[in-house]
Design a protein around this motif. Structure first.
Motif, PDB file in Angstrom:
ATOM      1  N   MET A 108      53.844 -88.476 -16.287  1.00 28.78           N
ATOM      2  CA  MET A 108      54.129 -87.862 -14.993  1.00 28.78           C
ATOM      3  C   MET A 108      54.633 -86.433 -15.167  1.00 28.78           C
ATOM      4  SD  MET A 108      56.433 -89.417 -11.861  1.00 28.78           S
ATOM      5  CE  MET A 108      55.600 -90.996 -12.037  1.00 28.78           C
ATOM      6  N   ALA A 109      55.456 -86.201 -16.191  1.00 29.13           N
ATOM      7  CA  ALA A 109      55.972 -84.857 -16.457  1.00 29.13           C
ATOM      8  C   ALA A 109      54.834 -83.892 -16.781  1.00 29.13           C
ATOM      9  CB  ALA A 109      56.980 -84.906 -17.601  1.00 29.13           C
ATOM     10  N   ILE A 110      53.827 -84.375 -17.526  1.00 32.42           N
ATOM     11  CA  ILE A 110      52.678 -83.528 -17.864  1.00 32.42           C
ATOM     12  C   ILE A 110      51.886 -83.166 -16.607  1.00 32.42           C
ATOM     13  CG2 ILE A 110      50.447 -83.506 -19.057  1.00 32.42           C
ATOM     14  CD1 ILE A 110      51.753 -85.230 -21.239  1.00 32.42           C
ATOM     15  N   PHE A 111      51.640 -84.147 -15.755  1.00 33.52           N
ATOM     16  CA  PHE A 111      50.846 -83.894 -14.553  1.00 33.52           C
ATOM     17  C   PHE A 111      51.585 -83.045 -13.512  1.00 33.52           C
ATOM     18  CE2 PHE A 111      48.334 -87.740 -15.823  1.00 33.52           C
ATOM     19  CZ  PHE A 111      47.117 -87.087 -15.923  1.00 33.52           C
ATOM     20  N   LEU A 112      52.893 -83.103 -13.503  1.00 36.88           N
ATOM     21  CA  LEU A 112      53.659 -82.336 -12.526  1.00 36.88           C
ATOM     22  C   LEU A 112      54.078 -80.958 -13.046  1.00 36.88           C
ATOM     23  CD1 LEU A 112      55.973 -85.106 -10.975  1.00 36.88           C
ATOM     24  CD2 LEU A 112      53.857 -84.145 -10.035  1.00 36.88           C
ATOM     25  N   SER A 113      53.718 -80.641 -14.294  1.00 35.39           N
ATOM     26  CA  SER A 113      54.051 -79.328 -14.850  1.00 35.39           C
ATOM     27  C   SER A 113      53.201 -78.240 -14.198  1.00 35.39           C
ATOM     28  CB  SER A 113      53.839 -79.322 -16.365  1.00 35.39           C
ATOM     29  OG  SER A 113      52.474 -79.529 -16.679  1.00 35.39           O
ATOM     30  N   LYS A 114      53.675 -76.998 -14.286  1.00 33.32           N
ATOM     31  CA  LYS A 114      52.980 -75.886 -13.632  1.00 33.32           C
ATOM     32  C   LYS A 114      51.592 -75.643 -14.224  1.00 33.32           C
ATOM     33  CE  LYS A 114      57.088 -73.400 -12.039  1.00 33.32           C
ATOM     34  NZ  LYS A 114      57.856 -72.132 -12.088  1.00 33.32           N
ATOM     35  N   LYS A 115      51.447 -75.814 -15.533  1.00 31.61           N
ATOM     36  CA  LYS A 115      50.154 -75.616 -16.190  1.00 31.61           C
ATOM     37  C   LYS A 115      49.655 -76.962 -16.705  1.00 31.61           C
ATOM     38  CE  LYS A 115      50.904 -70.782 -17.488  1.00 31.61           C
ATOM     39  NZ  LYS A 115      50.889 -69.801 -18.603  1.00 31.61           N
ATOM     40  N   ALA A 116      49.445 -77.873 -15.768  1.00 30.02           N
ATOM     41  CA  ALA A 116      49.076 -79.238 -16.132  1.00 30.02           C
ATOM     42  C   ALA A 116      47.753 -79.299 -16.888  1.00 30.02           C
ATOM     43  CB  ALA A 116      49.009 -80.098 -14.878  1.00 30.02           C
ATOM     44  N   GLY A 117      46.776 -78.497 -16.472  1.00 25.10           N
ATOM     45  CA  GLY A 117      45.473 -78.523 -17.126  1.00 25.10           C
ATOM     46  C   GLY A 117      45.561 -78.123 -18.583  1.00 25.10           C
ATOM     47  N   VAL A 118      46.285 -77.048 -18.865  1.00 19.64           N
ATOM     48  CA  VAL A 118      46.455 -76.576 -20.246  1.00 19.64           C
ATOM     49  C   VAL A 118      47.223 -77.611 -21.058  1.00 19.64           C
ATOM     50  CG1 VAL A 118      47.498 -74.808 -21.707  1.00 19.64           C
ATOM     51  CG2 VAL A 118      46.363 -74.157 -19.567  1.00 19.64           C
ATOM     52  N   ALA A 119      48.284 -78.167 -20.475  1.00 20.16           N
ATOM     53  CA  ALA A 119      49.091 -79.176 -21.170  1.00 20.16           C
ATOM     54  C   ALA A 119      48.257 -80.404 -21.501  1.00 20.16           C
ATOM     55  CB  ALA A 119      50.296 -79.562 -20.309  1.00 20.16           C
ATOM     56  N   LEU A 120      47.446 -80.840 -20.543  1.00 18.91           N
ATOM     57  CA  LEU A 120      46.598 -82.011 -20.764  1.00 18.91           C
ATOM     58  C   LEU A 120      45.629 -81.773 -21.909  1.00 18.91           C
ATOM     59  CD1 LEU A 120      45.632 -84.821 -19.790  1.00 18.91           C
ATOM     60  CD2 LEU A 120      44.070 -83.617 -18.245  1.00 18.91           C
ATOM     61  N   ASP A 121      44.959 -80.627 -21.903  1.00 23.60           N
ATOM     62  CA  ASP A 121      43.990 -80.314 -22.953  1.00 23.60           C
ATOM     63  C   ASP A 121      44.642 -80.303 -24.329  1.00 23.60           C
ATOM     64  OD1 ASP A 121      41.988 -80.115 -21.080  1.00 23.60           O
ATOM     65  OD2 ASP A 121      42.084 -77.929 -20.931  1.00 23.60           O
ATOM     66  N   ARG A 122      45.805 -79.659 -24.448  1.00 25.11           N
ATOM     67  CA  ARG A 122      46.469 -79.552 -25.753  1.00 25.11           C
ATOM     68  C   ARG A 122      46.962 -80.898 -26.254  1.00 25.11           C
ATOM     69  NH1 ARG A 122      49.966 -73.936 -24.803  1.00 25.11           N
ATOM     70  NH2 ARG A 122      48.153 -72.524 -24.889  1.00 25.11           N
ATOM     71  N   VAL A 123      47.513 -81.698 -25.367  1.00 18.98           N
ATOM     72  CA  VAL A 123      48.024 -83.011 -25.766  1.00 18.98           C
ATOM     73  C   VAL A 123      46.910 -83.898 -26.297  1.00 18.98           C
ATOM     74  CG1 VAL A 123      48.999 -85.180 -24.892  1.00 18.98           C
ATOM     75  CG2 VAL A 123      50.069 -83.013 -24.283  1.00 18.98           C
ATOM     76  N   VAL A 124      45.780 -83.950 -25.592  1.00 18.15           N
ATOM     77  CA  VAL A 124      44.716 -84.855 -26.016  1.00 18.15           C
ATOM     78  C   VAL A 124      44.067 -84.406 -27.318  1.00 18.15           C
ATOM     79  CG1 VAL A 124      44.262 -85.692 -23.684  1.00 18.15           C
ATOM     80  CG2 VAL A 124      42.964 -83.732 -24.540  1.00 18.15           C
ATOM     81  N   VAL A 125      43.982 -83.093 -27.551  1.00 16.77           N
ATOM     82  CA  VAL A 125      43.402 -82.600 -28.801  1.00 16.77           C
ATOM     83  C   VAL A 125      44.294 -82.965 -29.986  1.00 16.77           C
ATOM     84  CG1 VAL A 125      42.811 -80.538 -30.125  1.00 16.77           C
ATOM     85  CG2 VAL A 125      42.070 -80.736 -27.758  1.00 16.77           C
ATOM     86  N   VAL A 126      45.588 -82.723 -29.857  1.00 15.54           N
ATOM     87  CA  VAL A 126      46.522 -83.038 -30.940  1.00 15.54           C
ATOM     88  C   VAL A 126      46.559 -84.540 -31.206  1.00 15.54           C
ATOM     89  CG1 VAL A 126      48.956 -83.029 -31.618  1.00 15.54           C
ATOM     90  CG2 VAL A 126      47.953 -81.000 -30.575  1.00 15.54           C
ATOM     91  N   CYS A 127      46.626 -85.330 -30.147  1.00 14.09           N
ATOM     92  CA  CYS A 127      46.685 -86.782 -30.309  1.00 14.09           C
ATOM     93  C   CYS A 127      45.410 -87.331 -30.939  1.00 14.09           C
ATOM     94  CB  CYS A 127      46.933 -87.442 -28.960  1.00 14.09           C
ATOM     95  SG  CYS A 127      48.624 -87.254 -28.351  1.00 14.09           S
ATOM     96  N   GLY A 128      44.274 -86.773 -30.577  1.00  6.68           N
ATOM     97  CA  GLY A 128      43.017 -87.209 -31.176  1.00  6.68           C
ATOM     98  C   GLY A 128      42.992 -86.953 -32.672  1.00  6.68           C
TER      99      GLY A 128
END
Length: 419
Positions: free
Chosen positions: A138-158
């Protein structure tokens, strides 16, 4: 969460690469969630080296589906439900209802997996671990730059998942030669038959490319704005790379579990009712449970992100404001977390059921994609000349998914009654 992109200037190529990478990994990590780990481990225990053939079938089906989905949606610039409504008014919203319901089922399993992963990793209560994981998402989706945060998180986790699965596969020293042989010439164990094998294949396909996962990467790509005929080739290559990343992780886990079974015969039991946890414990001892917890939690949190993002994209349009969309993400997370806390079904059964359900839904949604590509190229794809070989291969796979989806209905009912 809609990103604005500037299509002129020297930074455009780099921006497009970043967008493609984020979309590719969102699809890949959505496909390798806790359900994937549970399904692959459970079926490897059941079928042994023969399960390598199921993986091969699922990879071929995944590539044919994702190449068509990414190409059609990417060139049209339309979400799947928007495309469906252009084909037949109301069709898109009917598809959206099915995908959204499947997303709820899958996300409940994802949250259960996150709780289990946190319990194995840190020893905290599984329900509390699930709630904490939802709060992080929820914190990721409610952040101001949610799209950038989402992209970076999934790349690192992968990347981390690939390393963990590779380490485990190397440690168990699996019978690679036997696995390669049975990839094309499987020998089913005594007591198994073609029906149980096809249920496993359907469940695997449903868990890695069915339901919301089919559209996760393509919808993220559309939100980034890198769509249209001029990006068609890059869109196609990226879709294949996403499936390859997911398939590498899948095969590494299969080899790890197969190696543990071959070397030790009987796996040590754990409190988690999960074959992967037992394999990690058997091979690595108590440290193995921590490694399992880390891998399972990473797989779960990224799938929570993918399920939430894609499910909400099906009940919104590209004109929906980022603020409204953000609160819908939060609402979806609260809803699925509430279902998870109130549901008594065992997590392992739930995770396998989610894949089976999405395997049933898969042919319905894929039919919309193929119909648009076959009959509406001029009006929906801007006159784009869709590759015939891609359409034909997609149609063949669609017929296969209908057959497997019908067979899985019986297995799905039996699984629920037995759970």
């Amino acid at each position: 969460m809609t990103d604005s992109t500037e299509k002129k200037g020297p930074t455009f190529a780099a921006t497009r690469r970043t967008a493609m990478l984020g979309a590719m990994f969102l699809m890949a990590v959505s496909a390798v969630g806790p359900g994937f780990i549970t399904q692959t481990s459970e079926f490897t225990m059941q079928f042994g080296a023969a399960f390598a053939c199921a993986i091969l079938i699922s990879v071929i089906v995944d590539i044919a589906i994702q190449m068509n989905v990414w190409r059609t949606l990417g060139v049209s610039g339309l979400y799947a439900q928007e495309l469906g409504n252009r084909l037949l008014p109301g069709l898109g919203w009917a598809l959206a209802a099915l995908i959204f319901f499947g997303g709820i089922v899958f996300n409940v399993g994802n949250i259960a997996g996150a709780g289990l992963g946190m319990n194995a990793m840190l020893g905290i209560n599984a329900e509390l671990g699930g709630v904490i994981s939802v709060a992080i998402a929820m914190a990721i989706f409610l952040s101001k730059k949610a799209g950038v945060a989402l992209d970076r998180v999934v790349v690192v986790c992968g990347a981390v998942l690939i390393l963990l699965m590779g380490y485990m596969a190397f440690t168990t020293n699996p019978p690679v030669g036997q696995a390669l042989t049975e990839t094309v010439a499987p020998v089913l164990p005594e007591g198994e038959n073609i029906n149980t094998f096809f249920f496993a294949v359907t469940t695997l396909i449903g868990g890695t490319v069915g339901g919301y996962i089919t559209y996760a990467g393509a919808h993220r790509l559309i939100a980034s704005g890198h769509t249209g005929r001029e990006n068609a080739q890059q869109i196609g290559r990226t879709s294949v790379m996403g499936i390859i990343v997911a398939s590498v992780i899948r095969y590494l886990l299969f080899l790890a579990i197969l190696g543990a079974i071959t070397a030790y015969g009987t796996l040590q039991s754990t409190d988690y009712d999960n074959v992967a946890a037992s394999a990690f414990l058997t091979v690595l001892g108590e440290w193995g449970l921590r490694v399992f917890g880390i891998a399972f939690w990473i797989a779960a949190i990224t799938s929570i992100l993918g399920a939430t993002y894609t499910s909400v994209s099906f009940i919104t349009t590209q004109k929906t404001s980022p603020r409204v969309r953000a609160w819908m993400f939060a609402g979806f997370l609260v809803l699925t977390c509430g279902v998870y806390l109130s549901l008594g079904q065992a997590p392992q059964t739930l995770l396998i059921m989610a894949g089976a359900f999405n395997g049933v839904v898969l042919p319905l949604g894929f039919a919309v994609i193929l119909a648009a590509a076959w009959f509406k190229q001029s009006s929906l794809l801007g006159g784009y000349r869709y590759p015939k070989w891609l359409l034909v291969s997609g149609t063949v796979v669609w017929l296969l998914t209908i057959y497997m989806g019908a067979n899985s209905l019986t297995g799905l009912a039996e699984l629920w009654q037995g759970g």
